[in-house]
Design an enzyme around this catalytic site. Sequence first.
Site, short mmCIF file in Angstrom:
data_model
loop_
_atom_site.label_atom_id
_atom_site.label_comp_id
_atom_site.label_asym_id
_atom_site.label_seq_id
_atom_site.Cartn_x
_atom_site.Cartn_y
_atom_site.Cartn_z
N ILE A 56 0.48 -0.97 0.26
CA ILE A 56 -0.16 -0.13 -0.26
C ILE A 56 0.96 1.40 -0.22
O ILE A 56 0.08 2.30 -0.75
CB ILE A 56 -0.77 -0.21 1.38
CG1 ILE A 56 -2.08 -1.48 0.90
CG2 ILE A 56 -1.31 1.54 1.67
CD1 ILE A 56 -2.90 -1.32 2.29
N ARG A 78 12.01 0.32 7.41
CA ARG A 78 13.49 -0.53 8.43
C ARG A 78 13.92 -0.86 6.75
O ARG A 78 15.38 -1.19 7.43
CB ARG A 78 12.55 -1.23 8.99
CG ARG A 78 12.09 -0.72 9.67
CD ARG A 78 11.08 -2.21 10.86
NE ARG A 78 10.24 -2.85 9.87
CZ ARG A 78 9.52 -4.11 10.19
NH1 ARG A 78 9.97 -4.91 11.29
NH2 ARG A 78 9.21 -4.72 9.47
N ASP A 125 12.96 3.09 12.34
CA ASP A 125 12.52 2.40 13.38
C ASP A 125 11.36 3.69 13.14
O ASP A 125 11.68 4.56 14.65
CB ASP A 125 13.04 1.54 14.23
CG ASP A 125 12.68 1.39 14.96
OD1 ASP A 125 11.45 0.92 14.48
OD2 ASP A 125 12.53 0.12 15.67
N TYR A 132 -4.03 -6.49 17.08
CA TYR A 132 -3.63 -5.63 15.96
C TYR A 132 -4.54 -4.81 15.99
O TYR A 132 -5.27 -3.95 15.58
CB TYR A 132 -3.67 -6.78 14.14
CG TYR A 132 -3.63 -5.76 14.03
CD1 TYR A 132 -2.69 -5.68 12.51
CD2 TYR A 132 -4.54 -5.73 12.82
CE1 TYR A 132 -2.74 -4.72 12.21
CE2 TYR A 132 -4.50 -5.26 11.81
CZ TYR A 132 -3.69 -4.27 11.52
OH TYR A 132 -3.74 -4.28 9.74
N LYS A 144 -5.10 -0.61 16.52
CA LYS A 144 -5.91 -0.48 15.73
C LYS A 144 -6.91 0.83 15.91
O LYS A 144 -7.79 1.64 15.47
CB LYS A 144 -6.11 -1.20 14.21
CG LYS A 144 -4.97 -1.54 13.50
CD LYS A 144 -4.41 -0.15 12.29
CE LYS A 144 -3.43 -1.22 11.33
NZ LYS A 144 -2.29 -0.07 10.56
N THR A 159 -1.74 -7.35 -0.09
CA THR A 159 -0.23 -6.57 0.07
C THR A 159 1.33 -8.35 0.68
O THR A 159 0.35 -9.50 1.09
CB THR A 159 -0.79 -5.41 0.93
OG1 THR A 159 -0.79 -6.89 1.81
CG2 THR A 159 -1.06 -4.63 0.46
#
Length: 253
Positions: free
Chosen positions: A18, A38, A59, A151, A155, A186
């Site tokens: 993305i 990174r 980072d 996660y 989010k 992705t």
Amino acid sequence: MAALAGKHALVTGGGSGIGAAIARALAAEGAALSLVGRRKEPLEAMVKQLPKASAIVADITSGTECKAMAEAARAAHGAIDIVVANAGMAASAPASRIDAAHWQQMIGVNLTGAFNTAQAALADVTRQPGGRIVFVASTAGLKGYSYVAAYVAAKHGVIGLMRALSVELAAKGTTVNAVCPGFTDTPLLAGAVDTIISKTGRSADASRAELAKDNLHGRLITPEEVAQTVLYLCVPSSGSVNGQAIAVTGGPV
């Protein structure tokens, strides 16, 4: 004239997926790009494809590195006008098996990293009206999913951060929004497919089809669809769109 001519956009996670699609979309409208990640090699490969871009290795979980990131971006292209906090990662585990390292990694990359990115460029994007901050969140910021509690929590935090900043910065003429993709084709999704294969024995095609079912139109989102939504939030004509979490998932969440 291109809609973003003379603008400088910083995009984290800009080397693939993305983030790379966002970089292409913004560059096509005339923006100079500072691409952050990174890994040096994907960033440099992207830079070669764009008319005015630079690569910055950082980072985002480190506030110190994010400050250096912003300084390097300014040195390359001047003050930052647009921030796209796109970098993120996902890992799955039943809630009963989430350890401290898993939790901290998900929060660190997805939420703390988003905050560090925005904060490092805040003086730039608010220096005059028209600044833009766009967080690439997820439908996991709008609803729950099994086996990805950390996660999802991160989010949801990104959506809360976006809403707080949108109110705080509105008087300065800076808009803050989030784009919330559903399952998108992705490299990150490839990891989810591998997990399904290892745990269920399904084929790769069947695993991808299973994930695509969560998108109401029954197919995976393309990175370019997400990028075009981000682009819309960055152009001058979107100046009255602020504090919004826009789902890109083929239907309502």
